[in-house]
Design a protein around this motif. Structure first.
Motif, PDB file in Angstrom:
ATOM      1  N   GLY A  68       0.965  -1.195  -0.014  1.00  5.43           N
ATOM      2  CA  GLY A  68      -0.298  -0.331   0.151  1.00  5.43           C
ATOM      3  C   GLY A  68       0.606   1.520   0.319  1.00  5.43           C
ATOM      4  N   ILE A  69       1.698   0.755   0.740  1.00  4.55           N
ATOM      5  CA  ILE A  69       2.988   2.366   0.518  1.00  4.55           C
ATOM      6  C   ILE A  69       3.685   2.728  -0.362  1.00  4.55           C
ATOM      7  CG2 ILE A  69       4.531   1.209   1.481  1.00  4.55           C
ATOM      8  CD1 ILE A  69       2.951   4.251   3.493  1.00  4.55           C
ATOM      9  N   LEU A  70       3.712   2.151  -1.322  1.00  2.00           N
ATOM     10  CA  LEU A  70       4.278   1.720  -2.295  1.00  2.00           C
ATOM     11  C   LEU A  70       3.611   2.421  -3.569  1.00  2.00           C
ATOM     12  CD1 LEU A  70       6.867  -1.445  -2.956  1.00  2.00           C
ATOM     13  CD2 LEU A  70       7.302   1.198  -2.686  1.00  2.00           C
ATOM     14  N   LEU A  71       2.294   2.372  -3.484  1.00  2.00           N
ATOM     15  CA  LEU A  71       0.784   2.383  -4.499  1.00  2.00           C
ATOM     16  C   LEU A  71       0.154   3.860  -4.200  1.00  2.00           C
ATOM     17  CD1 LEU A  71      -0.714  -0.892  -4.593  1.00  2.00           C
ATOM     18  CD2 LEU A  71       1.350  -0.353  -6.427  1.00  2.00           C
ATOM     19  N   PRO A  72       0.514   4.665  -5.309  1.00  2.00           N
ATOM     20  CA  PRO A  72       0.337   6.390  -4.761  1.00  2.00           C
ATOM     21  C   PRO A  72      -1.252   6.404  -4.567  1.00  2.00           C
ATOM     22  CG  PRO A  72       1.861   6.161  -7.226  1.00  2.00           C
ATOM     23  CD  PRO A  72       1.729   4.464  -6.396  1.00  2.00           C
ATOM     24  N   TRP A 126       7.980   8.595  10.954  1.00  2.00           N
ATOM     25  CA  TRP A 126       8.674   8.435   9.411  1.00  2.00           C
ATOM     26  C   TRP A 126       6.793   7.880   8.633  1.00  2.00           C
ATOM     27  CZ3 TRP A 126      11.598   3.768   7.048  1.00  2.00           C
ATOM     28  CH2 TRP A 126      11.486   4.045   6.333  1.00  2.00           C
ATOM     29  N   ALA A 127       6.437   6.945   8.987  1.00  2.00           N
ATOM     30  CA  ALA A 127       4.888   7.007   8.477  1.00  2.00           C
ATOM     31  C   ALA A 127       4.069   8.078   8.143  1.00  2.00           C
ATOM     32  CB  ALA A 127       4.600   5.952   9.891  1.00  2.00           C
ATOM     33  N   TRP A 128       4.008   9.087   9.106  1.00  2.00           N
ATOM     34  CA  TRP A 128       3.184  10.071   9.266  1.00  2.00           C
ATOM     35  C   TRP A 128       3.351  11.111   7.925  1.00  2.00           C
ATOM     36  CZ3 TRP A 128      -2.000  11.075  11.084  1.00  2.00           C
ATOM     37  CH2 TRP A 128      -1.925  12.333  10.963  1.00  2.00           C
ATOM     38  N   SER A 129       4.540  10.785   8.798  1.00  2.00           N
ATOM     39  CA  SER A 129       5.072  11.862   7.393  1.00  2.00           C
ATOM     40  C   SER A 129       5.212  11.606   5.990  1.00  2.00           C
ATOM     41  CB  SER A 129       6.708  12.037   6.965  1.00  2.00           C
ATOM     42  OG  SER A 129       8.191  10.800   6.566  1.00  2.00           O
ATOM     43  N   LEU A 130       4.914   9.568   5.404  1.00  2.00           N
ATOM     44  CA  LEU A 130       4.377   9.510   4.326  1.00  2.00           C
ATOM     45  C   LEU A 130       2.827   9.637   3.761  1.00  2.00           C
ATOM     46  CD1 LEU A 130       6.422   5.975   4.376  1.00  2.00           C
ATOM     47  CD2 LEU A 130       6.822   8.109   3.236  1.00  2.00           C
ATOM     48  N   ARG A 131       2.494  10.599   5.244  1.00  2.00           N
ATOM     49  CA  ARG A 131       1.116  11.292   4.129  1.00  2.00           C
ATOM     50  C   ARG A 131       0.912  12.131   3.375  1.00  2.00           C
ATOM     51  NH1 ARG A 131      -1.723  13.658   7.292  1.00  2.00           N
ATOM     52  NH2 ARG A 131      -3.399  12.062   7.017  1.00  2.00           N
ATOM     53  N   ASN A 132       2.228  12.840   3.381  1.00  2.00           N
ATOM     54  CA  ASN A 132       2.333  14.058   2.755  1.00  2.00           C
ATOM     55  C   ASN A 132       3.667  13.359   1.524  1.00  2.00           C
ATOM     56  OD1 ASN A 132      -0.040  15.186   3.927  1.00  2.00           O
ATOM     57  ND2 ASN A 132       1.544  15.697   5.940  1.00  2.00           N
ATOM     58  N   ALA A 133       3.782  12.616   1.140  1.00  2.00           N
ATOM     59  CA  ALA A 133       5.436  12.238   0.323  1.00  2.00           C
ATOM     60  C   ALA A 133       4.612  12.675  -0.967  1.00  2.00           C
ATOM     61  CB  ALA A 133       4.799  10.445   0.000  1.00  2.00           C
ATOM     62  N   ALA A 134       5.555  13.776  -1.670  1.00  2.00           N
ATOM     63  CA  ALA A 134       4.865  14.071  -3.450  1.00  2.00           C
ATOM     64  C   ALA A 134       5.077  13.063  -4.005  1.00  2.00           C
ATOM     65  CB  ALA A 134       6.253  15.261  -3.508  1.00  2.00           C
ATOM     66  N   VAL A 135       3.693  13.075  -4.307  1.00  2.00           N
ATOM     67  CA  VAL A 135       3.789  12.275  -5.978  1.00  2.00           C
ATOM     68  C   VAL A 135       3.223  12.849  -6.739  1.00  2.00           C
ATOM     69  CG1 VAL A 135       1.751  11.137  -6.679  1.00  2.00           C
ATOM     70  CG2 VAL A 135       1.702  10.780  -4.009  1.00  2.00           C
ATOM     71  N   PRO A 136       3.727  12.933  -7.769  1.00  2.76           N
ATOM     72  CA  PRO A 136       4.139  13.781  -9.273  1.00  2.76           C
ATOM     73  C   PRO A 136       2.841  14.376  -9.752  1.00  2.76           C
ATOM     74  CG  PRO A 136       5.317  11.940 -10.016  1.00  2.76           C
ATOM     75  CD  PRO A 136       4.466  11.816  -8.444  1.00  2.76           C
ATOM     76  N   ALA A 137       2.150  15.014  -9.716  1.00  2.19           N
ATOM     77  CA  ALA A 137       1.141  15.447 -10.240  1.00  2.19           C
ATOM     78  C   ALA A 137       1.452  15.839 -11.843  1.00  2.19           C
ATOM     79  CB  ALA A 137       0.788  16.855  -9.909  1.00  2.19           C
ATOM     80  N   VAL A 138       0.060  15.333 -12.607  1.00  2.00           N
ATOM     81  CA  VAL A 138      -0.064  15.192 -13.828  1.00  2.00           C
ATOM     82  C   VAL A 138      -0.281  16.431 -14.267  1.00  2.00           C
ATOM     83  CG1 VAL A 138      -1.049  14.593 -15.933  1.00  2.00           C
ATOM     84  CG2 VAL A 138      -0.151  13.138 -13.832  1.00  2.00           C
ATOM     85  N   ASN A 139      -0.077  17.418 -14.979  1.00  2.00           N
ATOM     86  CA  ASN A 139      -1.161  18.222 -15.332  1.00  2.00           C
ATOM     87  C   ASN A 139      -1.688  18.526 -17.044  1.00  2.00           C
ATOM     88  OD1 ASN A 139      -1.993  20.994 -16.498  1.00  2.00           O
ATOM     89  ND2 ASN A 139       0.054  22.546 -15.384  1.00  2.00           N
ATOM     90  N   PRO A 140      -2.964  17.933 -16.861  1.00  3.65           N
ATOM     91  CA  PRO A 140      -3.678  17.426 -17.772  1.00  3.65           C
ATOM     92  C   PRO A 140      -3.193  19.028 -19.213  1.00  3.65           C
ATOM     93  CG  PRO A 140      -4.938  18.817 -17.058  1.00  3.65           C
ATOM     94  CD  PRO A 140      -3.698  18.495 -16.255  1.00  3.65           C
ATOM     95  N   GLY A 141      -2.577  19.742 -19.387  1.00  4.56           N
ATOM     96  CA  GLY A 141      -2.653  20.947 -19.817  1.00  4.56           C
ATOM     97  C   GLY A 141      -1.401  21.297 -20.018  1.00  4.56           C
ATOM     98  N   SER A 142      -0.010  19.951 -20.154  1.00  4.60           N
ATOM     99  CA  SER A 142       1.497  20.499 -20.280  1.00  4.60           C
ATOM    100  C   SER A 142       1.367  19.152 -20.949  1.00  4.60           C
ATOM    101  CB  SER A 142       2.303  20.190 -18.608  1.00  4.60           C
ATOM    102  OG  SER A 142       1.487  18.967 -18.178  1.00  4.60           O
ATOM    103  N   ARG A 143       2.646  19.196 -21.936  1.00  6.80           N
ATOM    104  CA  ARG A 143       2.982  18.021 -22.526  1.00  6.80           C
ATOM    105  C   ARG A 143       4.321  17.795 -21.988  1.00  6.80           C
ATOM    106  NH1 ARG A 143       3.358  21.871 -28.763  1.00  6.80           N
ATOM    107  NH2 ARG A 143       1.059  22.331 -28.113  1.00  6.80           N
ATOM    108  N   GLY A 144       4.282  16.518 -22.370  1.00 11.64           N
ATOM    109  CA  GLY A 144       5.342  16.153 -21.933  1.00 11.64           C
ATOM    110  C   GLY A 144       5.695  15.228 -20.520  1.00 11.64           C
TER     111      GLY A 144
END
Length: 144
Positions: A68-72, A126-144
């Motif tokens: 579960g911790i590995l799946l965004p 550490w577990a608590w900090s993973l609640r806010n771990a950065a997950v790359p956001a996908v911007n629908p209007g950007s290319r790349g």
């Protein structure tokens, strides 16, 4: 955290004795021994599993948390659950440390549990900090 949880989950099944001391006795069901009269001592309401069953269950929970911790999509709820689980484990570590200093305690058990208990604090943080771990956001209007 995922690797640590996988290693710990595996150890629950390879070496369950490592975890025996940290399962508080009041959580452990006292099964009747065949041929012996049933104990008249009342069991705690939370004593629904045997010590070995608690160890196996916590190993399975750690295995599920490793995934579960590995799946965004499941990281935040898993991190929240892990924080609660590590916090709940504090009771077992305190109980083990008290037992290590009790009549059945040994110098070795005192050392082991004196180290294991304070290790829970960084695990909880550490577990608590993973609640806010950065997950790359996908911007629908950007290319790349």
């Amino acid at each position: 955290m995922g690797a640590l949880l996988l290693a710990s989950a595996g150890k629950h099944f390879r070496d369950p004795g490592f975890y025996r001391d940290v399962v508080p006795g009041y959580l452990c069901r006292q099964d009747a021994v065949p041929g012996e009269p049933r104990s008249s001592t009342a069991q705690h309401p939370w004593a629904v599993l045997s010590r070995d069953e608690w160890i196996a269950l916590s190993g399975l929970l750690e295995l599920a948390a490793a995934v579960g911790i590995l799946l965004p999509p499941t990281r935040k709820p898993t991190a929240t659950a892990l924080t609660a689980m590590f916090t709940a484990f504090l009771a077992g570590h305190v109980d083990a440390l008290l037992g290590a200093y009790g009549p059945q305690g040994t110098p070795r058990r005192r050392k082991i549990h004196a180290v294991r208990l304070p290790l829970q604090a960084p695990l909880i943080m550490w577990a608590w900090s993973l609640r806010n771990a950065a997950v790359p956001a996908v911007n629908p209007g950007s290319r790349g």
